[in-house]
Design an enzyme around this catalytic site. Structure first.
Site, PDB file in Angstrom:
ATOM      1  N   CYS A  19     -21.104  14.954 -29.340  1.00 49.74           N
ATOM      2  CA  CYS A  19     -19.859  14.172 -29.371  1.00 49.74           C
ATOM      3  C   CYS A  19     -20.065  12.750 -28.862  1.00 49.74           C
ATOM      4  O   CYS A  19     -19.493  11.789 -29.401  1.00 49.74           O
ATOM      5  CB  CYS A  19     -18.766  14.875 -28.577  1.00 49.74           C
ATOM      6  SG  CYS A  19     -19.174  15.160 -26.837  1.00 49.74           S
TER       7      CYS A  19
ATOM      8  N   HIS B 299     -16.395  16.632 -22.857  1.00 52.38           N
ATOM      9  CA  HIS B 299     -16.106  16.130 -24.205  1.00 52.38           C
ATOM     10  C   HIS B 299     -15.815  14.632 -24.134  1.00 52.38           C
ATOM     11  O   HIS B 299     -15.533  14.084 -23.059  1.00 52.38           O
ATOM     12  CB  HIS B 299     -14.896  16.863 -24.796  1.00 52.38           C
ATOM     13  CG  HIS B 299     -14.723  16.684 -26.275  1.00 52.38           C
ATOM     14  ND1 HIS B 299     -15.775  16.666 -27.151  1.00 52.38           N
ATOM     15  CD2 HIS B 299     -13.600  16.506 -27.030  1.00 52.38           C
ATOM     16  CE1 HIS B 299     -15.318  16.503 -28.386  1.00 52.38           C
ATOM     17  NE2 HIS B 299     -13.993  16.396 -28.331  1.00 52.38           N
TER      18      HIS B 299
ATOM     19  N   ASP C 200     -11.287  12.447 -32.930  1.00 57.38           N
ATOM     20  CA  ASP C 200     -12.069  13.493 -32.266  1.00 57.38           C
ATOM     21  C   ASP C 200     -13.256  13.845 -33.155  1.00 57.38           C
ATOM     22  O   ASP C 200     -13.067  14.240 -34.309  1.00 57.38           O
ATOM     23  CB  ASP C 200     -11.200  14.728 -32.021  1.00 57.38           C
ATOM     24  CG  ASP C 200     -11.853  15.737 -31.094  1.00 57.38           C
ATOM     25  OD1 ASP C 200     -13.104  15.786 -31.036  1.00 57.38           O
ATOM     26  OD2 ASP C 200     -11.121  16.496 -30.418  1.00 57.38           O
TER      27      ASP C 200
END
Length: 578
Positions: free
Chosen positions: A360, A491, A512
């Site tokens: 991520c 995250h 996202d």
């Protein structure tokens, strides 16, 4: 069957045993003057009153002295002068009964101590007897002759020697045992000495000292045994404690190793390979499950190898044109929104089979860089660049470490990212942008600033960041500000705008990397539904992590500013709010 502890004879019942013991008791009654035995107590009393009238008078005097010494008259009959000095269990019991101060303590377990106690008492009684005989010199010869004629030669109460005449016995006692007769007993007001350990009363200090020495010897022996036992117990306790500590340390070490290995797996530092290995492994799984034809596997593998070779992302996870689609949507719909601010143009990148679960941070950097590459203000510092693939980003961060950026962070990741699945966060994104001469800074919202763990200060900061351009603008404002890198525990995401509703509540617009392309493609339709924006909108109640960090881009750096920031990164600091 019951067995007698004295003679060993066995009887059949308890009454028989009691009768048997009475016989023993009667046999143990001995006349203190002539050693007559084997008669009952009443017969012995009658014998003493008739045959030893004069001696019995002396005995009563002894009893009166004992009453003064011990403060009691309850046990007069047990204070009889024991001239024979026969040390047996019944005599010892009688000796103990003469001392009501602490009768239970007088009966010590050590037989030597019992004998000394008896000896001390009879020594005192014998002195009184001899002194009385000296005072009654007129009766001495008569008594002696009667005693010798009727009951036999006398015996020394100290050493047991037998003389033919009582006069010889007196001479023997005065000469041989003179040291034991050095205390005058002319009256009963003499000083008395209490044994501090058992309560025995003595009239002679030296005898008391010998008596106490016996106590000390016994206690010393017991203490020695206690020390041996205590030493053994301490050694055993020490061994048990050492074993328990060893097991505890072993268990703690095992848990630490497991936790460390878990963290290594979680952050991609378990030497299980990097992007390339995971991509190939996951594609093989898809082929084995029938979800991917072998031809597709080989085609994707070839494309991946080409992308890795040139260091540029293949664009298979990219979705473009979302900012433009959002602009149209807010212009034509969203009646509940008072005003919205959008970042400059940015592409969305989502995770692939090669970086699923750990990529991520790299994908958010690709989003941020895609915006900077489309902004003319950064052409000078990003000249000729394209959006790199993940292994290339890892290589770029390693190069920044080699330049001297963030040595502490480099040490934590073992100065190596390529070939691993190591996570990156706000610090790595900051040093990478700074090494590219992009001016940015980190803001740390290290604790909540609102009720129920919310972060209203975070929303206010982002609103000020985007609304600083075009004050009093129309409903939709497309700013020139790049998107914001947003990091929280586990995250990271990318903030591409913020909307203010008519009720003055704020809502962030977020990309996202975990959202797949098929979902992002829905935003490109002409008639975008409000439900499609649900995946982008994040209200204050949706962001309740304990801590948030953002990386905000502010422009380009000069070479001198880059050097200064590299020096500042030696001790990494961030702006903290609040």
């Amino acid at each position: 069957m019951l067995s007698c502890d004295i003679c060993g004879e066995t009887v059949t019942s308890e009454p028989d045993m009691k009768a048997h013991l009475i016989v023993h008791m009667e046999n143990e009654i001995v006349c203190p003057f002539c050693k007559l035995s084997g008669v009952s107590y009443d017969e012995m009393c009658f014998h003493i009153e008739t045959a030893h009238f004069e001696q019995n008078t002396l005995e009563r005097n002894f009893e009166r002295i004992n009453t003064v010494q011990f403060g009691t008259s309850d046990n007069k009959k047990d204070n009889t002068l024991q001239c024979g000095m026969e040390v047996n269990s019944s005599i010892l019991s009688g000796c103990a009964s003469n001392h009501p101060k602490n009768s239970s303590q007088c009966l010590t377990k050590d037989s030597t101590l019992k004998h000394e106690t008896f000896y001390s008492e009879n020594l005192t009684e014998s002195r009184k007897f001899l002194k009385s005989r000296e005072k009654q010199s007129g009766l001495t010869e008569v008594k002696g002759s009667i005693y010798e004629t009727t009951y036999g030669p006398p015996e020394c109460p100290f050493c047991g020697k037998i003389e033919e005449h009582s006069e010889d016995m007196e001479t023997h006692v005065k000469t041989t045992h003179a040291n034991l007769l050095d205390i005058s007993l002319e009256d009963c007001d003499q000083p008395l000495y209490d044994c501090p350990m058992c309560g025995l009363i003595c009239t002679n200090y030296h005898i008391l000292q010998e008596h106490v020495d016996l106590h000390l010897e016994e206690n010393s022996f017991c203490q020695g045994m206690d020390r041996v036992q205590c030493s053994g117990d301490l050694q055993l306790a020490h061994q048990l404690q050492q074993e328990e500590d060893r097991k505890r340390r072993s268990e703690e070490s095992r848990q630490e190793i497991e936790e460390f290995q878990k963290l290594q797996r979680q952050y991609g530092l378990d030497n299980s390979g990097g992007y390339k290995q995971q991509q190939l492994r996951n594609m093989e799984i898809e082929v084995n499950r029938g979800r991917m034809p072998p031809s597709e596997f080989h085609r994707r593998k070839a494309d991946m190898m080409e992308s890795l070779a040139i260091g540029i992302d293949d664009g298979k996870t990219k979705t473009s044109g979302i900012i433009e689609a959002l602009h149209r949507y807010y212009q034509n719909a969203a009646t509940d929104v008072r005003q919205v601010w959008l970042s400059s143009v940015v592409d969305h990148f989502h995770s692939s089979l090669g970086d699923k679960g750990w990529g991520c941070g790299y994908r958010n950097f690709q989003m941020l860089l895609s915006s900077l590459l489309q902004n003319d203000a950064y052409d000078d510092c990003l000249k000729g660049m394209s959006v790199p693939c993940i292994p290339k980003i890892q290589s770029m961060i390693e190069d920044a470490w080699k330049e001297g950026f963030d040595p502490q962070g480099a040490s934590q990741l073992n100065n190596r990212l390529q070939g691993t699945k190591a996570w990156i966060g706000a610090c790595e994104v900051y040093i990478l942008l700074t090494s590219l001469r992009v001016k940015c800074h980190i803001v740390d919202f290290h604790k909540s600033t609102g009720p129920l763990g919310t972060h209203p200060r975070l929303f206010e900061w982002i609103l000020n960041y985007y609304s600083s351009e075009g004050e009093g603008s129309p409903k939709v404002v497309c700013t020139s500000k790049p998107p914001i890198y947003l990091q929280h525990q586990g995250h990271s995401r990318t903030v591409i705008g913020i909307e203010e509703k008519k009720n003055r509540t704020l809502c962030l617009l977020i990309f996202d990397p975990g959202c797949p392309s098929r979902e992002m493609q829905k935003l490109l339709k002409q008639d975008v539904e409000a439900s499609s924006l649900k995946q982008l909108r994040k209200s204050m109640g949706n962001l309740k992590h304990k801590q948030y960090q953002i990386v905000a881009v502010e422009g380009a750096l000069s070479p001198e500013e880059k050097v200064a920031r590299r020096q500042d990164s030696q001790v990494f600091t961030a702006e903290k709010i609040p």
